[in-house]
Design a protein around this motif. Structure first.
Motif, PDB file in Angstrom:
ATOM      1  N   TYR A 143      -9.070  -1.956  -1.604  1.00  0.00           N
ATOM      2  CA  TYR A 143      -8.905  -1.913  -0.145  1.00  0.00           C
ATOM      3  C   TYR A 143     -10.241  -1.704   0.562  1.00  0.00           C
ATOM      4  O   TYR A 143     -10.448  -2.201   1.668  1.00  0.00           O
ATOM      5  CB  TYR A 143      -7.917  -0.815   0.249  1.00  0.00           C
ATOM      6  N   ALA A 181       0.813  -1.217   0.000  1.00  0.00           N
ATOM      7  CA  ALA A 181       0.000   0.000   0.000  1.00  0.00           C
ATOM      8  C   ALA A 181       0.848   1.270   0.000  1.00  0.00           C
ATOM      9  O   ALA A 181       0.310   2.365   0.016  1.00  0.00           O
ATOM     10  CB  ALA A 181      -0.936  -0.002   1.205  1.00  0.00           C
ATOM     11  N   LYS A 227      -7.630   3.322  -5.003  1.00  0.00           N
ATOM     12  CA  LYS A 227      -7.377   1.898  -4.777  1.00  0.00           C
ATOM     13  C   LYS A 227      -8.606   1.263  -4.121  1.00  0.00           C
ATOM     14  O   LYS A 227      -8.599   0.918  -2.935  1.00  0.00           O
ATOM     15  CB  LYS A 227      -6.132   1.712  -3.906  1.00  0.00           C
ATOM     16  N   TYR A 252      -6.624   7.713  -3.169  1.00  0.00           N
ATOM     17  CA  TYR A 252      -5.528   7.131  -3.956  1.00  0.00           C
ATOM     18  C   TYR A 252      -6.015   6.198  -5.066  1.00  0.00           C
ATOM     19  O   TYR A 252      -5.212   5.547  -5.717  1.00  0.00           O
ATOM     20  CB  TYR A 252      -4.558   6.382  -3.036  1.00  0.00           C
ATOM     21  N   ARG A 305      -9.146   5.930   3.101  1.00  0.00           N
ATOM     22  CA  ARG A 305      -8.298   6.917   2.426  1.00  0.00           C
ATOM     23  C   ARG A 305      -7.733   6.354   1.128  1.00  0.00           C
ATOM     24  O   ARG A 305      -7.687   7.055   0.097  1.00  0.00           O
ATOM     25  CB  ARG A 305      -7.159   7.337   3.359  1.00  0.00           C
ATOM     26  N   LEU A 306      -7.288   5.092   1.140  1.00  0.00           N
ATOM     27  CA  LEU A 306      -6.765   4.486  -0.081  1.00  0.00           C
ATOM     28  C   LEU A 306      -7.828   4.424  -1.165  1.00  0.00           C
ATOM     29  O   LEU A 306      -7.526   4.590  -2.355  1.00  0.00           O
ATOM     30  CB  LEU A 306      -6.227   3.084   0.219  1.00  0.00           C
TER      31      LEU A 306
END
Length: 332
Positions: free
Chosen positions: A287, A29, A284, A282, A277-278
């Motif tokens: 996750y 990550a 992603k 980001y 948050r990921l």
């Protein structure tokens, strides 16, 4: 050729691996990238870690902790070459036999693997300590509060309940501070552990992703191992491994299990925030798909009497991971 690629070539040209065949390895990550190298003459393999300093990465903690772990007889990768300024390491290749993969293909080995992982912790927790920052109440509370600033906010747009949580949880962490801190690797789980059956004792477990190590409670890495965000660990196996650790360490069962529940709550709250948050920041979203497992682990931890000061607050202010809430966390 990108600037990072050019720097990598320059780094490798200063080693015996200049003409090695390079192929990608699965990352994590972080902003780190990994490649497996095959030596053109010997066929030996090694791993190139590319950790860009401009993205906040620093290879020096990895080197320092790897050398500490190897020095006490554990199987961290040997450092073959390093360029700390530009963020490159050439490290020993410990193979592909991640615990998570081995258990899939050979489920009968699951207990053996987890017992070996407990052996690592027992050895680590009796070793001398390097100088590291403490994973204390302030840090733990700040990271647990990501469940509000990233997870709840990502769903509801506000962090209602965070202030009250911080006050109560900081006090709870103070109550369960360890009498004797140990080195905690902080991501000690089945996708960061490698099975090395040709080695002996605790060295049968290859260690990865330990560069964020700090000083904390002996129960922390056990929680990381047994309350795994990425795979189901049966509660019976979890209980058996806690008992295995207790037998080997001589820790008081009631005190240890209470701290285990508090640390499990802290870790799972942090992971809710990190995974949210990921997903949102980001790009992603895979996750986010892991969040329901983390939520279920959190709800189990909150059933322990030690969590009474914060349990109702958390249940009442954090939204459950319904399909619609999870979709909100996937929207950037």
């Amino acid at each position: 050729m990108s600037n990072r690629d050019a720097l990598a070539v320059s780094f490798l040209n200063g080693t015996d691996w200049a003409n090695a065949k390079r192929g990608p390895l699965a990352g994590d990550a972080s902003n780190r990238r990994y490649e497996r190298l095959i030596h053109p003459d010997t066929g030996e393999t090694a791993v190139l870690m590319d950790a860009p300093p401009e993205k906040g990465e620093d290879v020096r903690p990895f080197v320092r902790i790897a050398q500490h772990l190897s020095g006490i007889g554990l199987s961290a990768p040997r450092i073959l070459a390093q360029d700390a300024e530009n963020g490159f390491l050439l490290i020993e290749d410990l193979g592909d036999a991640l615990f998570a993969r081995v258990v899939q293909t050979e489920p009968e080995l699951e207990t053996t693997l987890y017992e070996a992982a407990i052996d690592v912790l027992l050895k680590l927790h009796t070793a001398d300590l390097p100088k590291l920052d403490p994973y204390g109440p302030e840090v733990m509370t700040d990271l647990a509060a990501l469940a509000y600033s990233k997870y709840r906010t990502g769903i509801f747009g506000d962090a209602e309940g965070e202030s009250g949580f911080r006050t109560a949880f900081r006090e709870l962490c103070l109550e369960h501070e360890p009498a004797k801190p140990v080195l905690i690797q902080r991501d000690y789980h089945a996708e960061n552990l490698l099975w090395l059956p040709d080695r002996a004792g605790a060295a049968r477990v290859g260690l990865l992703d330990f560069q964020d190590a700090m000083l904390g409670h002996p129960a922390y890495d056990l929680v990381s191992l047994l309350q795994d965000a990425r795979r189901d660990v049966h509660p019976d196996l979890e209980d058996e491994m806690i008992n295995c650790y207790l037998a080997g360490s001589g820790a008081n069962s009631d005190e240890f299990r209470a701290a285990y529940a508090v640390l499990g709550t802290q870790r799972n709250l942090r992971i809710l925030g990190v995974f949210a948050r990921l997903g949102r920041e980001y790009g992603k979203p895979h996750y986010v798909d892991l969040i329901p497992r983390v939520w279920n682990l959190l709800m189990r931890d909150l059933d322990h009497p030690a969590l009474e000061p914060v349990a109702d607050l958390l249940r009442n202010t954090l939204p459950s991971p319904t399909p619609s809430n999870l979709e909100r966390l996937k929207s950037t």
